[in-house]
Design a protein around this motif. Structure first.
Motif, PDB file in Angstrom:
ATOM      1  N   ARG A  79       0.832  -1.209   0.000  1.00 17.59           N
ATOM      2  CA  ARG A  79       0.000   0.000   0.000  1.00 17.59           C
ATOM      3  C   ARG A  79       0.870   1.264   0.000  1.00 17.59           C
ATOM      4  N   LYS A  80       2.002   1.178   0.693  1.00 17.82           N
ATOM      5  CA  LYS A  80       2.877   2.353   0.795  1.00 17.82           C
ATOM      6  C   LYS A  80       3.648   2.602  -0.498  1.00 17.82           C
ATOM      7  N   ASN A  87       3.122   1.526  -3.733  1.00 14.68           N
ATOM      8  CA  ASN A  87       2.490   1.491  -5.047  1.00 14.68           C
ATOM      9  C   ASN A  87       1.760   2.798  -5.332  1.00 14.68           C
ATOM     10  N   ASP A 135      -1.157   5.569  -6.257  1.00 12.99           N
ATOM     11  CA  ASP A 135      -2.488   5.728  -5.671  1.00 12.99           C
ATOM     12  C   ASP A 135      -3.535   4.882  -6.389  1.00 12.99           C
ATOM     13  N   LYS A 156      -3.095   1.447  -4.678  1.00 13.15           N
ATOM     14  CA  LYS A 156      -2.973   1.330  -3.223  1.00 13.15           C
ATOM     15  C   LYS A 156      -4.145   0.582  -2.595  1.00 13.15           C
TER      16      LYS A 156
END
Length: 371
Positions: free
Chosen positions: A305-306, A308, A310, A313
């Protein structure tokens, strides 16, 4: 203003606690067999005392035939949950913001070992491989390549039956998502099936996923499935169980993108959530009985999530611990472990789903507090 200010402060504090890192891992789940009637009260206690404090917000319950179906009472288990017992589970989960996602295994897992499951027992005409007999003593490997039976996805009568079951448990569980299983499908497009022979196995698998998805979509409900049949097993080295050897993996480009993928890897935290995310799917990373693997699933999903864009994410939706036993063995193990969680355990005692559950969501809490 005097009266409302303390209330606003209370709300801010309450929400900061209850909303623990909601933006980080939106789904924190447990998948387990639905409790039997005599296990309901104990499981409700577990929801209140263990799931809620650990910020679990998703509960996948393998119902299968453990419900007193009205639409097809002939398919009920001999002992099955009543409507009132299901409503106990629903009420206790709702109290803590936990979403229940009921599961019935569709397509595959229509037998296990030496037992044929209820659907093919009552409706043997739905069997994809009626020529393969269930043995008195099951062994793997075997000459028939029998792991679990499948129903024929092209049988003209099968969906009328299974969709009636799906609709009924979706209503009683007040659910907006349904889990169809669909893992480890070894029998599909069998050469002796009069309807499926010669057909592309990926298209057959995709067709069944799409048919279930479309049925649910009519009621604004969402489909969840296990992800193994959408991965290629030979080139990747993932093998026969965690991925496909019969070409169903090509179905990944044929199914609707709003299907939620439960990507399970139990021996190593393989990075396939990125593959599913790049294909446009929301993915939940799933562990089982090895604590270090469960912890890695959590850490990886935070990183995905951090790191990649938006656009991707939120496709890394969260993590789930899967339990492949009934409620009682799991809760017995959990209670024994929690009586002395700091004890030094041998590897066999440590590699258990209840230990992994605790370690996995403890790690989630640590990482969430840092955000």
């Amino acid at each position: 203003m005097k009266n409302i200010l303390p209330f606003l402060i209370f709300l801010l504090c309450f929400n900061s606690i209850q909303g623990l890192a909601q933006d980080e891992l939106p789904i924190r789940g447990l998948a387990i067999a639905a409790p039997k009637p005599n296990e309901v009260d104990r499981f409700v206690k577990f929801i209140h005392e263990e799931l809620a404090p650990r910020h679990i917000n998703t509960l996948v319950l393998r119902v299968d035939y453990n419900y007193q179906f009205e639409s097809h009472p002939e398919l009920r288990d001999e002992v099955a949950l009543s409507r009132d017992e299901v409503k106990k589970l629903v009420a206790s989960s709702k109290q803590h913001g936990i979403k229940i996602i009921p599961q019935i295994n569709l397509l595959g897992h229509q037998s296990w070992g030496t037992e044929t499951e209820n659907l093919l027992t009552v409706y043997p005409e739905f069997d994809e491989t009626p020529h393969v007999q269930i043995p008195e003593k099951y062994v793997w490997p075997n000459p028939d390549g029998l792991y679990c039976k499948s129903y024929c996805p092209l049988h003209p009568g099968v969906h009328k039956v299974v969709f009636a079951l799906v609709d009924e448990i979706m209503e009683v569980f007040e659910a907006d998502a349904f889990h169809a299983g669909m893992d480890e499908v070894f029998y599909i497009g069998d050469d002796k099936c009069p309807r499926c022979q010669g057909r592309d196995k990926a298209e057959l698998f995709a067709g069944e996923v799409t048919k279930i998805r479309n049925h649910l979509a009519i009621s604004d409900q969402r489909l969840w499935i296990w992800g193994d049949r959408l991965l290629e097993g030979k080139t990747t080295g993932l093998g026969l169980w965690e991925a496909s050897y019969n070409s169903t993996h090509r179905a990944i480009d044929l199914i609707p993108k709003d299907v939620v993928i439960n990507d399970w890897h139990y021996e190593k935290p393989v990075g396939t959530p990125v593959y599913f995310g790049m294909k446009g799917f929301d993915v939940v990373s799933c562990s089982w009985r090895k604590p270090e693997v469960g912890i890695s699933h959590v850490e990886d999903m935070f990183l995905f999530r951090k790191n990649n864009p938006d656009e991707m994410k939120d496709r890394f939706a969260g993590v789930m611990l899967t339990v492949w036993s009934g409620v009682t063995p799991f809760l017995d193990g959990f209670d024994a472990y929690m009586a002395n969680p700091n004890q030094k355990l041998e590897e066999k005692e440590m590699n258990q789903p209840w230990v992994t559950f605790v370690k996995m969501f403890d790690r989630y809490g640590e990482l969430a507090q840092k955000e």
